[in-house]
Write an enzyme that holds these catalytic residues in place. Structure first.
Site, PDB file in Angstrom:
ATOM      1  N   LYS A   1      52.638  33.296  30.420  1.00 47.09           N
ATOM      2  CA  LYS A   1      53.331  34.555  30.091  1.00 47.09           C
ATOM      3  C   LYS A   1      54.841  34.447  30.357  1.00 47.09           C
ATOM      4  O   LYS A   1      55.647  35.037  29.647  1.00 47.09           O
ATOM      5  CB  LYS A   1      52.738  35.716  30.904  1.00 47.09           C
ATOM      6  CG  LYS A   1      51.305  36.058  30.514  1.00 47.09           C
ATOM      7  CD  LYS A   1      50.675  37.034  31.503  1.00 47.09           C
ATOM      8  CE  LYS A   1      49.258  37.402  31.107  1.00 47.09           C
ATOM      9  NZ  LYS A   1      48.562  38.206  32.120  1.00 47.09           N
TER      10      LYS A   1
ATOM     11  N   VAL B   1      44.657  32.562  36.126  1.00 45.63           N
ATOM     12  CA  VAL B   1      43.243  32.564  36.544  1.00 45.63           C
ATOM     13  C   VAL B   1      42.599  31.181  36.576  1.00 45.63           C
ATOM     14  O   VAL B   1      41.470  31.045  37.041  1.00 45.63           O
ATOM     15  CB  VAL B   1      42.305  33.461  35.684  1.00 45.63           C
ATOM     16  CG1 VAL B   1      42.385  34.892  36.051  1.00 45.63           C
ATOM     17  CG2 VAL B   1      42.451  33.213  34.232  1.00 45.63           C
TER      18      VAL B   1
HETATM   19  N1  LIG Z   1      45.477  36.313  34.840  1.00 41.80           N
HETATM   20  C1  LIG Z   1      45.342  35.430  33.885  1.00 41.80           C
HETATM   21  O1  LIG Z   1      45.588  34.250  34.065  1.00 41.80           O
HETATM   22  C2  LIG Z   1      44.782  35.979  32.631  1.00 41.80           C
HETATM   23  C3  LIG Z   1      44.879  35.034  31.472  1.00 41.80           C
HETATM   24  C4  LIG Z   1      43.667  35.068  30.624  1.00 41.80           C
HETATM   25  N2  LIG Z   1      43.833  34.170  29.534  1.00 41.80           N
HETATM   26  C5  LIG Z   1      43.385  36.472  30.151  1.00 41.80           C
HETATM   27  O2  LIG Z   1      44.035  36.940  29.266  1.00 41.80           O
HETATM   28  O3  LIG Z   1      42.516  37.135  30.646  1.00 41.80           O
END
Ligand SMILES: NC(=O)CC[C@H](N)C(=O)O
Length: 310
Positions: A69, A264
């Protein structure tokens, strides 16, 4: 004066945090991530002169997930400019979990509160220039190659497809924002780009180097080429401080005090203007979604070297 650590210190810290691999949980809402072993742990520091220290499972790769992000924000800011981006996405922390949909309806005007929550990140990815998902993700991947100084980085398509198939909540966020005009493109195409962006696959050193370029005012560590303008790198790092660790960003700022972004997959990227780039990894997450081992390692690093920016 540059603060430094030795590989021996890193190895000692990894040994110290080893018992924490048994705490927390590997996420299973993205089925491919549920296969990750919490036993692989690693840490790397890349100083602004490009020198690197690292320890742990160095060949193990993991996906960027939410760390992407920050990178997507940097590219969208370069593509569209601050005014355009922040007309559609806010600058305030939410205090909610990263995938929360609640505030989209209650915020007036309806726009995601910041680019580090999923809603805001989807809106940002929608802004990346390119006429289709392949073009957009191609541009993002080559930006990652520049930041990491490594053209070998690829997308883990198994993780991308696994997330694409199960991204019910992210689809809802996308459709909600399509209705309100925040998202302009096709929602399924957006989900394709976003899930691939999250599935960019890196090792611990590549991640630390990306953090080091943000620390180095956006300049390449070897050539000094400006990969991202300094003021945009600064915006990205500021979001890392205020929203990078989800709804645990306040406690993290107090305990660690280093701009950082969590994903995550269990990775955390830190970017410290004086010290350099930092990457830590351990797949088991706490209840807020942050790597248990990663948090421990960053706390140790920050306290031993007195790295808090505050
Ligand atoms: N917190 C994360 O890393 C979320 C990323 C994951 N790809 C999602 O959109 O749920």
């Amino acid at each position: 004066m540059q603060k430094k650590i030795t590989q021996h210190q890193l190895e000692e810290w990894l040994e110290h945090v080893e018992p924490f691999t048994q705490l927390g949980r590997v996420p299973d809402y993205i089925p491919a991530l549920a296969k990750q072993s919490p036993d692989n742990i690693a840490i790397s520091v890349v100083y602004k002169n490009g020198e690197c220290v690292k320890a742990g499972n160095l060949n193990h790769t993991f996906t960027l997930q939410s760390i992407s992000k920050v990178i997507a924000l940097g590219l969208a800011l370069m593509d569209k400019g601050e005014d355009f981006v922040f007309a559609k996405v806010g600058m305030e922390p939410t205090g909610d979990p990263f995938h929360s949909i609640a505030k989209l309806e209650t915020t007036n005007p309806s726009k995601p509160l910041n680019p580090m929550i999923n809603a805001g990140a989807l809106a940002v990815t929608d802004m990346i220039e390119g006429s289709n998902p392949n073009e957009k993700i191609g541009r993002l991947l080559s930006f990652v190659h520049d930041l990491a100084g490594d053209n070998s980085i690829e997308i883990d398509m198994e993780v991308a497809e696994s997330e694409f198939e199960t991204a019910y909540l992210n689809r809802s966020l996308g459709f909600f924002m399509k209705q309100t005009g925040i998202v302009e493109g096709d929602v399924e195409e957006l989900l394709t780009t976003y899930t691939r962006q999250c599935s960019i696959d890196v090792n611990i050193q590549q991640l630390a180097r990306i953090g080091a370029v943000f620390a180095n005012e956006g300049k390449d560590l070897e050539t000094g080429r400006q990969i991202i303008p300094q003021h945009l790198a600064r915006i990205c790092k500021t979001f890392m401080v205020t929203c990078g660790m989800y709804d645990a960003s306040g406690a993290f700022a107090i305990r660690v005090g280093i701009p950082a972004k969590s994903g995550v997959s269990g990775a955390i990227m830190g970017s410290h203007n004086d010290f350099g780039g930092i990457a830590v990894y351990g797949a088991a997450l706490d209840e807020k979604g942050n790597s248990v081992v990663g948090l421990q390692l960053l706390e140790i690093l920050s306290s031993r070297l007195d790295l808090s920016i505050f």
